[in-house]
Design a protein around this motif. Structure first.
Motif, short mmCIF file in Angstrom:
data_model
loop_
_atom_site.label_atom_id
_atom_site.label_comp_id
_atom_site.label_asym_id
_atom_site.label_seq_id
_atom_site.Cartn_x
_atom_site.Cartn_y
_atom_site.Cartn_z
N UNK A 69 0.37 -1.33 0.03
CA UNK A 69 0.38 0.27 0.42
C UNK A 69 0.53 1.34 -0.22
N UNK A 70 1.88 0.71 0.39
CA UNK A 70 2.51 2.12 0.45
C UNK A 70 3.85 2.86 -1.24
N UNK A 95 -8.86 8.14 -4.11
CA UNK A 95 -7.69 9.28 -3.85
C UNK A 95 -7.92 9.38 -2.54
N UNK A 96 -8.70 9.17 -1.81
CA UNK A 96 -8.99 7.97 -0.57
C UNK A 96 -7.81 7.98 0.50
N UNK A 101 -1.82 8.13 3.67
CA UNK A 101 -0.81 7.58 3.95
C UNK A 101 -0.11 8.43 3.87
N UNK A 102 -0.08 9.22 2.64
CA UNK A 102 0.58 10.44 2.35
C UNK A 102 0.31 11.29 2.06
N UNK A 103 0.88 12.33 2.40
CA UNK A 103 0.61 14.13 1.80
C UNK A 103 0.70 14.41 0.89
N UNK A 104 -0.60 14.82 -0.39
CA UNK A 104 -0.95 14.92 -1.29
C UNK A 104 0.03 16.33 -1.68
N UNK A 351 4.92 12.78 8.43
CA UNK A 351 4.00 12.13 7.26
C UNK A 351 4.41 12.12 6.08
N UNK A 352 5.55 13.18 5.85
CA UNK A 352 6.52 13.05 4.62
C UNK A 352 7.89 12.23 4.71
#
Length: 922
Positions: A69-70, A95-96, A101-104, A351-352
C-alpha cells in the motif's frame, strides 16, 4: 460612489470574452456532430480496445497496491487512469486511500477539489467540499489552494451567514499565505474584490438619499476596504507599487500618513529580500540551497510570521528533506510554542518523512510538552513502530523516548500504581520487540550494550528499591556477551555500591576479574582498592591471589598472541625477500645478456686518488674526463667531511623542498641553542634542497637544546631533529623516541576530527584527571592523523578517562579511547636476536629516506654480488654521516688482511673474469 477600479474593469472584460468564447464553442460542437456520424463506428471499436487495456492496467495497479500500500508511484498512476476513464466513484476512493497514507501534492489536491466541485452542485453537499478543502490546506501551505477555497466559498455567500463564512476563509488565507512575496498579492486582491462586490450591494440607487442604517452599512463597508488596502501595503510583496497607486486612485481623501509610513517600511523590507527572491526565480527545483539561505536571513531578522512562511515555501518543494522538517519543528518548539501550530507541523513532518526516527521522537516529546492525553501519545508511538526505520538503532532510540515518557508519568511515592505496571510491561515488551522483530529484520542487535535493560535496572534500584529485579536484569545483560567488558562490570558494581550491599559488590568484582578481557588490570585494581577500604585480611589475601592468577594468565595469552603476530610478520618479510631475490636475479640475467653482446669496455673506468672508480670519457672527450675527476674529488671531499666528529652536530630532516633560504631559516631556529659553526643542507641536481641536512655547533653542549626542537612546525611541516650517530657503530641506538610497551597512565584516542587541537583535546580530558601531556599524531607533512596520546598523573585517572570518554562524539566524530599499548617494534634485527638471518638477504643500508650521494656505488651492477654484504642496522636505517663501505673484495686484501686499493688493471681483470664465468658456468 467610487469609480470602478482597474481590477473590476479587467474582470468585466474577461466575462465578455468568456461569453464570446462559449458561443464559438457551441458553433464548433454543432459542426463536429455533423462530421462525427461518418467515423463513429471506427472510433467505437478503437475506444473499446483502449478501455479494455486501461481496465486491465487498473486491475493490475489495484492488485499491486493490495500487496504494498506504500507504493507512491503506483497510487499516482492509478489515479491518472481512473480520471482518464471517468470512473468517478473509484477515482474518489483511490484518492481517499492515497491521502490517508501520504500528503498529496498541490496538483493532485487541485484536481481532486475541482472534480468534487463539479459533482456537488447542490448546497447540501457543499459542506463535504469544505471538509476536503480543510484537509488540503493542512498538507502544505499553498496559495493556489487557499485561493480556490476562497473563490469556492463565494458561491455560497447567498446562504445564511455566507458572507461571514467567506470573510473567515479569506482571513485565514491571508494569515497563512498573505506574506508570500510572489503569490500573496493575488489573495489580497481577491479579498478586496469580494468586499467591493459586497459594497455594490449596500450602496443606494443613484439619486436616492440613503437612510441612517444604510449609511452606517455603507461606511462600515468602505472602512473594510480601506483597512484591507492598509494591511496589504504594510506587507512586502512584489509589485506593491501598483497596489499603492490603486489605493491613491480609489481613496477620495488620499492615502493616510500612517499607511504611507508602513508602506515605505515594507518597501525597505522588500529590497532586503529581493536578492533571495530573484535567486529562487532563476534556480532549478527543488532550490534547497536558495531556500536555506533565505531561511537563515529571516531567522536573523527575527519576524516569526516571515520565518514561518519561508519555511512553508521551502517545504512545499522539499517535503522529503528530513533536516528541513527538523529545523522547522525545532524553531516552533523553542520560539512560537503555539500548541495547534506545533503539533500540526510535527504531524506533517512524520507523514512526509516517516522513515526518520528523530522526527517521531520530537513528535512524542511535543505531545507530552503540550499536555496531550496518554492515548494520543501511545497511538503516535505505535505508528512510529510501523514507520519502517532504516537502522536497528532507530528502534532502540524510539523505545527509549517512549519509556522515558512512561517513567515521567509514574508516581514512585506509591508502592504500586497503574502507571508503574504499565512502565514495567512496556520495558518487557521493548526487550521482546528488539530481540524478535528488530534482530530478525536487520540481522543484528540494535542494542548490543543493553542500554534499555540498564535503564530498567537503575529505575528498579533507585525508584522502586527492588535490587533483586535489578540483579536479575544485570545477570541477563552479562549473558548477552557483555561480560568481557570492564566498563559493564564497573557499571554494575557502581549500582550495587549505591543501592545494594558490600557482599554483592565483592561478588561482582570477583566475577569481573575472572571475565574481563579488555582492561583486566583496571578491574583488578578496583577490587584491591575495594578490599583496602571494606575487606578483612582474609578478603585481601583472596583478592591478591585471584588478581595475580588472572593477570598471569592474561600475560601468557598476550605473549602467545605477540609471538603469533611476529611469526606472521616474519613470514611476510621472507616472502618479500624472496621476491627481491627473484627480481635481482632477473636484472643480473639482463645485464649478462648485454655483456655477451659486447656492450662492456674494460678500459672505460679509471681509478681516482681516493680509491673510487669513475667512468672514463671517450677518447678525445677531455671535458668529460675532467668532469669525472671533479666528481670523484667531490665525493672524496664529502666523505672526508662525514668522518668529522659529530658530537657537536644534529641531523635535520623532513624540511619542505620549497623552503625559501633554508640555511638562514635554520640558523634563526637554532641560534638560541648555542653558537653555530656551520649549516649544511644536502642538495640534488641543480642545487635543489633534498629536505635534510646538518647543523654543526661550536660546542657539544648545544646539542641537547637542539634536540628539544624535534617536531617543531616549520612552514606547515614538522621538522625532525635527531643526533648524528653512526648506527653501524651504535646498534643499540633507538630511532623511535616513544615507548612501545603498555603505559597505564596514558590513553590512546582515535577517530578525532582533523580540526581538533591540543587545547581542545585537553579541555575534553581535563574533567577526568590531571593532564601531564597531550600529543597529536601527524604525518610527515604535518597533516593530522586523527590520533592522539594523553598522559595523566596516574593509572586510575587514565582508566576513568577510558570509561567516560570512549564512544563520545567530538564535532560529529565518534572517538575510541583505550589504554596506551602500542604494538611492539620489530626487534629481530637487533644484535642477539634469536631470529635466524642466514637465509635472508641483508637490508639495504640507505634507509627509508633514500640513498645519499655518499652511499652511491660506482661499481658495475654485475660485480655487486662479489662485495661483502653491509652490516645490518637497527630498524633498517643508517646514520646519514656514516661513510659507505669501500668497494673491496676478497681478492683486494693484502697479506695482513687489510684492504688495499684496486688498480685499473685489477679492475679490468675482475670484469673479464666475471664475464668469462657467466659465459662458462661449468
Amino acid at each position: 460612489m467610487a469609480a470602478p477600479s482597474n481590477a473590476e474593469q479587467t474582470q468585466l472584460q474577461d466575462m465578455e470574452e468568456e461569453e464570446a468564447g462559449m458561443e464559438e464553442r457551441e458553433m464548433e460542437s454543432d459542426e463536429e456532430e455533423g462530421m462525427g456520424v461518418e467515423n463513429s463506428e471506427d472510433e467505437e471499436d478503437d475506444s473499446s480496445e483502449d478501455e479494455k487495456e486501461n481496465e486491465a492496467e487498473i486491475q493490475r495497479l489495484e492488485e499491486q497496491l493490495s500487496i504494498n500500500a506504500f507504493d507512491y508511484n503506483c497510487h499516482v498512476d492509478l489515479i491518472k487512469l481512473l480520471k482518464q476513464e471517468g470512473e468517478l466513484l473509484r477515482l474518489r476512493k483511490a484518492r481517499q486511500k492515497m491521502s490517508e497514507l501520504f500528503p498529496l501534492t498541490e496538483e493532485i489536491w487541485l484536481d481532486w477539489l475541482k472534480d468534487e466541485i463539479r459533482l456537488t452542485e447542490e448546497d447540501s453537499n457543499r459542506e463535504k467540499v469544505y471538509e476536503l478543502f480543510e484537509r488540503a490546506a493542512k498538507d502544505y501551505i499553498c496559495p493556489d489552494i487557499w485561493l480556490e477555497y476562497a473563490q469556492y466559498s463565494i458561491g455560497g455567500m447567498g446562504s445564511p451567514g455566507g458572507i461571514d463564512k467567506v470573510r473567515s476563509i479569506f482571513e485565514r488565507a491571508v494569515t497563512a499565505v498573505g506574506l508570500h512575496m510572489t503569490k500573496g498579492q493575488t489573495l489580497w486582491e481577491a479579498y478586496r474584490e469580494f468586499e467591493n462586490a459586497v459594497l455594490s450591494t449596500v450602496q443606494p440607487p443613484p439619486g436616492r438619499i440613503p437612510s441612517r442604517e444604510e449609511q452606517e452599512l455603507l461606511s462600515t463597508q468602505l472602512e473594510r476596504i480601506h483597512t484591507l488596502f492598509r494591511r496589504q501595503l504594510a506587507v512586502p510583496l512584489m509589485d506593491m507599487e501598483t497596489t499603492y497607486a490603486e489605493y491613491e486612485e480609489w481613496s477620495e481623501n488620499g492615502v493616510p500618513e500612517t499607511a504611507v509610513h508602513l508602506y515605505r517600511k515594507a518597501l525597505q523590507q522588500k529590497e532586503k529580500c529581493k536578492s533571495y527572491e530573484e535567486a529562487l526565480m532563476v534556480a532549478e527545483p527543488p532550490k534547497l540551497a536558495e531556500y536555506q539561505a533565505y531561511i537563515e536571513f529571516e531567522l536573523k531578522e527575527g519576524d516569526p510570521a516571515r520565518v514561518q512562511i519561508t519555511f512553508e515555501r521551502a517545504l512545499a518543494e522539499n517535503c522529503l528533506v528530513p533536516d528541513m522538517w527538523t529545523k522547522y519543528t525545532t524553531y516552533l518548539d523553542r520560539q512560537l510554542k503555539i500548541k495547534d501550530l506545533v503539533l500540526s507541523t510535527h504531524e506533517r513532518a512524520v507523514r512526509n518523512c516517516p522513515w526518520t526516527m528523530s522526527l517521531w521522537k520530537s513528535y512524542l516529546q511535543a505531545l507530552e510538552r503540550h499536555g496531550a492525553d496518554h492515548q494520543s501519545v501511545s497511538d503516535v508511538f505505535e505508528k512510529a513502530l510501523n514507520a519502517g526505520f532504516i537502522q536497528a538503532t532507530d528502534y532502540v532510540e524510539i523505545w527509549q523516548a517512549y519509556l522515558d515518557y512512561l517513567r515521567r508519568r509514574v508516581d514512585f511515592s506509591k508502592e504500586s500504581s497503574k502507571e508503574l505496571e504499565e512502565l514495567r510491561a512496556a520495558f518487557s515488551r521493548s526487550l521482546d520487540y528488539l530481540k524478535q522483530d528488530v534482530e530478525e529484520r536487520f540481522g543484528e542487535s540494535g542494542d548490543p550494550s543493553c542500554a534499555v535493560m540498564q535503564i530498567w535496572a537503575r529505575i528498579e534500584a533507585h525508584h522502586c528499591k527492588n535490587m533483586q529485579k535489578a540483579r536479575e536484569l544485570w545477570d541477563n545483560i552479562m549473558t548477552k556477551g557483555n561480560a568481557k567488558y570492564a566498563n559493564m562490570w564497573l557499571e554494575y558494581y557502581n549500582l550495587e555500591r549505591a543501592y545494594g550491599d558490600m557482599t554483592h559488590c565483592r561478588k561482582a568484582l570477583h566475577r569481573a576479574v575472572q571475565c574481563t578481557s579488555d582492561y583486566p588490570e583496571h578491574v583488578c585494581e578496583v577490587l584491591l582498592t575495594f578490599e583496602r577500604v571494606e575487606g578483612t585480611l582474609e578478603d585481601w589475601d583472596t583478592a591478591v591471589q585471584k588478581t595475580e592468577t588472572r593477570l598471569n594468565r592474561i600475560n601468557e595469552q598476550r605473549a602467545k598472541a605477540a609471538e603469533k603476530e611476529t611469526n606472521l610478520v616474519r613470514h611476510e618479510e621472507e616472502k618479500m625477500e624472496q621476491r627481491r631475490k627473484a627480481k635481482a636475479e632477473k636484472k643480473a640475467q639482463k645485464k649478462a645478456q648485454k655483456t655477451r653482446n659486447g656492450d662492456n669496455n674494460p678500459d672505460e673506468y679509471m681509478e681516482t686518488e681516493s680509491g673510487l672508480f669513475v667512468r672514463n670519457a671517450p677518447p678525445g672527450n677531455k671535458s668529460g674526463a675532467a668532469r669525472n675527476a671533479q666528481q670523484g674529488a667531490a665525493v672524496a671531499a664529502q666523505r672526508q667531511n662525514d668522518r668529522r666528529d659529530n658530537s657537536c652536530s644534529v641531523f635535520i630532516s623532513n624540511l619542505a623542498y620549497t623552503l625559501e633560504d633554508p640555511e638562514a631559516k635554520l640558523k634563526s631556529l637554532f641560534e638560541s641553542c648555542g653558537p653555530i659553526q656551520q649549516v649544511r643542507l644536502i642538495t640534488g641536481n641543480g642545487g635543489i634542497s633534498r629536505g635534510y641536512g646538518y647543523v654543526q655547533f661550536e660546542s657539544a653542549a648545544a646539542v641537547p637544546d637542539a634536540l628539544k626542537l624535534d617536531r617543531k612546525e616549520v612552514e606547515g611541516r614538522p621538522m625532525f631533529v635527531s643526533p648524528c650517530i653512526d648506527k653501524n657503530k651504535n646498534p643499540d641506538f633507538k630511532v623511535f623516541k616513544y615507548n612501545t610497551s603498555m603505559e597505564k597512565h596514558k590513553i590512546f584516542i582515535s577517530g578525532l576530527p582533523y580540526s581538533c587541537t591540543k587545547e581542545q583535546l585537553a579541555e575534553i580530558c581535563k574533567p577526568h584527571g590531571s593532564i601531564r601531556d597531550v600529543r597529536l599524531v601527524t604525518y610527515r607533512t604535518g597533516k593530522p592523523k586523527g590520533l592522539a596520546y594523553v598522559e595523566f598523573a596516574n593509572e586510575t585517572q587514565a582508566s576513568q578517562a577510558v570509561l567516560k570518554l570512549d564512544g563520545i562524539d567530538v564535532e560529529g566524530n565518534k572517538i575510541s579511547v583505550a589504554i596506551s599499548n602500542p604494538p611492539r617494534k620489530n626487534l629481530t634485527d637487533k644484535p642477539g636476536s634469536s631470529r635466524p638471518t642466514g637465509d635472508i638477504m641483508p637490508r639495504q643500508v640507505h634507509g627509508s629516506r633514500g640513498r645519499g650521494r655518499t652511499q652511491l656505488s660506482l661499481l658495475p651492477r654485475s660485480l655487486h654480488r662479489q662485495l661483502a654484504p653491509p652490516g645490518k642496522v637497527e630498524n633498517g636505517t643508517t646514520a646519514e654521516l656514516a661513510p659507505p663501505p669501500t668497494a673491496t673484495s676478497s681478492t683486494a686484501a693484502n697479506a695482513g688482511g687489510e684492504p688495499r686499493s684496486l688498480s685499473n688493471s685489477d679492475f679490468a681483470k675482475m670484469l673479464l673474469n666475471n664475464n668469462e664465468c657467466k659465459k662458462n658456468p661449468n
